[in-house]
Write a protein that holds these residues in place. Structure first.
Motif, PDB file in Angstrom:
ATOM      1  N   UNK A 183      29.499 -92.985 -12.970  1.00 20.03           N
ATOM      2  CA  UNK A 183      29.989 -91.823 -12.234  1.00 20.03           C
ATOM      3  C   UNK A 183      29.864 -90.566 -13.083  1.00 20.03           C
ATOM      4  N   UNK A 184      30.040 -90.715 -14.396  1.00 23.93           N
ATOM      5  CA  UNK A 184      29.897 -89.565 -15.299  1.00 23.93           C
ATOM      6  C   UNK A 184      28.451 -89.312 -15.687  1.00 23.93           C
ATOM      7  N   UNK A 185      27.668 -90.383 -15.798  1.00 20.89           N
ATOM      8  CA  UNK A 185      26.267 -90.263 -16.212  1.00 20.89           C
ATOM      9  C   UNK A 185      25.378 -91.013 -15.225  1.00 20.89           C
TER      10      UNK A 185
ATOM     11  N   UNK B 231      12.573 -90.305 -14.707  1.00 21.34           N
ATOM     12  CA  UNK B 231      13.392 -91.032 -13.740  1.00 21.34           C
ATOM     13  C   UNK B 231      13.457 -92.495 -14.161  1.00 21.34           C
ATOM     14  N   UNK B 232      14.654 -93.022 -14.249  1.00 18.86           N
ATOM     15  CA  UNK B 232      14.789 -94.449 -14.496  1.00 18.86           C
ATOM     16  C   UNK B 232      16.085 -94.935 -13.880  1.00 18.86           C
ATOM     17  N   UNK B 233      16.090 -96.176 -13.497  1.00 21.45           N
ATOM     18  CA  UNK B 233      17.244 -96.777 -12.841  1.00 21.45           C
ATOM     19  C   UNK B 233      17.891 -97.776 -13.783  1.00 21.45           C
ATOM     20  N   UNK B 234      19.132 -97.490 -14.159  1.00 19.06           N
ATOM     21  CA  UNK B 234      19.878 -98.351 -15.070  1.00 19.06           C
ATOM     22  C   UNK B 234      20.859 -99.196 -14.257  1.00 19.06           C
ATOM     23  N   UNK B 235      20.925-100.507 -14.458  1.00 17.41           N
ATOM     24  CA  UNK B 235      21.850-101.347 -13.687  1.00 17.41           C
ATOM     25  C   UNK B 235      23.301-100.908 -13.853  1.00 17.41           C
ATOM     26  N   UNK B 236      24.103-101.129 -12.813  1.00 20.65           N
ATOM     27  CA  UNK B 236      25.496-100.705 -12.829  1.00 20.65           C
ATOM     28  C   UNK B 236      26.340-101.470 -13.847  1.00 20.65           C
ATOM     29  N   UNK B 237      25.884-102.653 -14.277  1.00 11.55           N
ATOM     30  CA  UNK B 237      26.670-103.404 -15.264  1.00 11.55           C
ATOM     31  C   UNK B 237      26.333-103.008 -16.702  1.00 11.55           C
ATOM     32  N   UNK B 238      25.564-101.923 -16.887  1.00  9.46           N
ATOM     33  CA  UNK B 238      25.325-101.369 -18.212  1.00  9.46           C
ATOM     34  C   UNK B 238      26.335-100.255 -18.468  1.00  9.46           C
ATOM     35  N   UNK B 239      27.016-100.298 -19.601  1.00  5.76           N
ATOM     36  CA  UNK B 239      27.899 -99.212 -20.013  1.00  5.76           C
ATOM     37  C   UNK B 239      27.043 -98.099 -20.611  1.00  5.76           C
ATOM     38  N   UNK B 240      27.143 -96.895 -20.044  1.00  4.11           N
ATOM     39  CA  UNK B 240      26.259 -95.797 -20.421  1.00  4.11           C
ATOM     40  C   UNK B 240      27.061 -94.684 -21.093  1.00  4.11           C
ATOM     41  N   UNK B 241      26.539 -94.176 -22.209  1.00  6.46           N
ATOM     42  CA  UNK B 241      27.108 -93.028 -22.915  1.00  6.46           C
ATOM     43  C   UNK B 241      25.966 -92.067 -23.219  1.00  6.46           C
ATOM     44  N   UNK B 242      26.186 -90.784 -22.968  1.00 11.23           N
ATOM     45  CA  UNK B 242      25.135 -89.786 -23.157  1.00 11.23           C
ATOM     46  C   UNK B 242      25.650 -88.621 -23.976  1.00 11.23           C
ATOM     47  N   UNK B 243      24.851 -88.186 -24.949  1.00 14.69           N
ATOM     48  CA  UNK B 243      25.218 -87.026 -25.747  1.00 14.69           C
ATOM     49  C   UNK B 243      24.801 -85.753 -25.019  1.00 14.69           C
TER      50      UNK B 243
END
Length: 274
Positions: free
Chosen positions: A119-121, A131-143
């Motif tokens: 929701x944040x990233x 463009x890339x699609x990351x699965x929802x079960x991946x924890x994502x952090x972006x600088x």
């Protein structure tokens, strides 16, 4: 008018309390700078006590008016509920939903942190120029910044595969994926230098070619011994081939070997945004 008066009373209470605390700290700091610890402590405690006394006296003076206003508001609400029972039922339902909404959001973040991180990233704006699609079960952090780094944590073991926070499932150490970009003029290629390969650790296993739309990419796959765990971990370093026109995408993987196919699947689905 009544609402405005109540808001002004609340602002006065908060401002008066904060002002009293600031004055107390200022006096204490002044006497402390003059190396008079006794005076600093006395003025701090004295001013703080006076602030608290003034705060409660002010609230006592306005309490009667607040009680009368609360009673009048309660009677008005009861009268409105009697005249409009259906609307009142919907309003009560809305109040209950709004009351539980913060708790529901907190539970989502606590138990399903990987899903909440999207929701944040969101994937649509995760990596600039791609463009890339990351699965929802991946924890994502972006600088932040024009050239941000993206870290993703994934696991296909236990409840983590369903997006549950890994620390709750406590199945294993998650694998780590990173994404980054460099400008078109950069010739940087992400791979382990040959001098680090001379010792045999890590071990080069394979080289894979990818097509990201019209851009070609190379991936070097390695096996790395882990001292704190039995067996080997996999490491993959990928970079697009610099062409002087497109921003270069760099991606890496480090973790469980069985998670590598998922990483490759995400990479194959990437493409330039333009």
């Amino acid at each position: 008018m009544r609402l405005l008066k109540r808001v002004l009373l609340f602002v006065t209470e908060v401002a008066g309390f904060i002002l009293g605390c600031v004055i107390s700290l200022s006096l204490a700091a002044y006497f402390d700078s003059r190396e008079n610890n006794f005076a600093a402590t006395a003025f701090f405690l004295g001013s703080l006590v006076l602030t608290l006394i003034g705060f409660f006296v002010f609230r006592r003076k306005t309490r009667k008016w607040k009680i009368e206003q609360d009673a009048a508001r309660w009677m008005a609400i009861r009268s409105w509920q009697g005249l409009h029972p259906h609307r009142a039922r919907y309003v009560r339902l809305a109040h209950r939903i709004l009351l539980w909404l913060p708790s529901a959001c907190a539970a989502l973040v606590l138990f399903f942190l990987p899903v909440a991180s999207h929701l944040a990233f969101p994937s649509s704006s995760l990596v600039p120029h791609y463009r890339l699609s990351v699965p929802l079960n991946w924890l994502v952090i972006k600088s932040s910044g024009d050239y941000p780094m993206v870290w993703a944590f994934l696991s296909r073991k236990g409840a983590a595969r369903y997006g549950l926070t890994t620390s709750w499932s406590n199945d294993s150490t998650p694998s780590v994926v990173t994404f980054g970009i460099t400008d078109p003029a950069s010739g940087y290629v992400w791979r382990i230098p040959e001098r680090e390969m001379e010792s045999g650790y890590p071990t080069h296993i394979a080289k894979t070619d990818f097509k990201l739309g019209i851009i070609e990419a190379d991936c070097w796959e390695y096996r790395v011994p882990i001292h704190y765990a039995e067996g080997m971990f996999g490491e993959v370093l990928c970079s697009t081939r610099p062409n002087g026109r497109n921003f270069n995408l760099h991606a890496s993987f480090f973790g469980h070997i069985e998670d590598i196919p998922t990483f490759y699947k995400v990479l194959r689905g990437a493409a330039p945004a333009n």
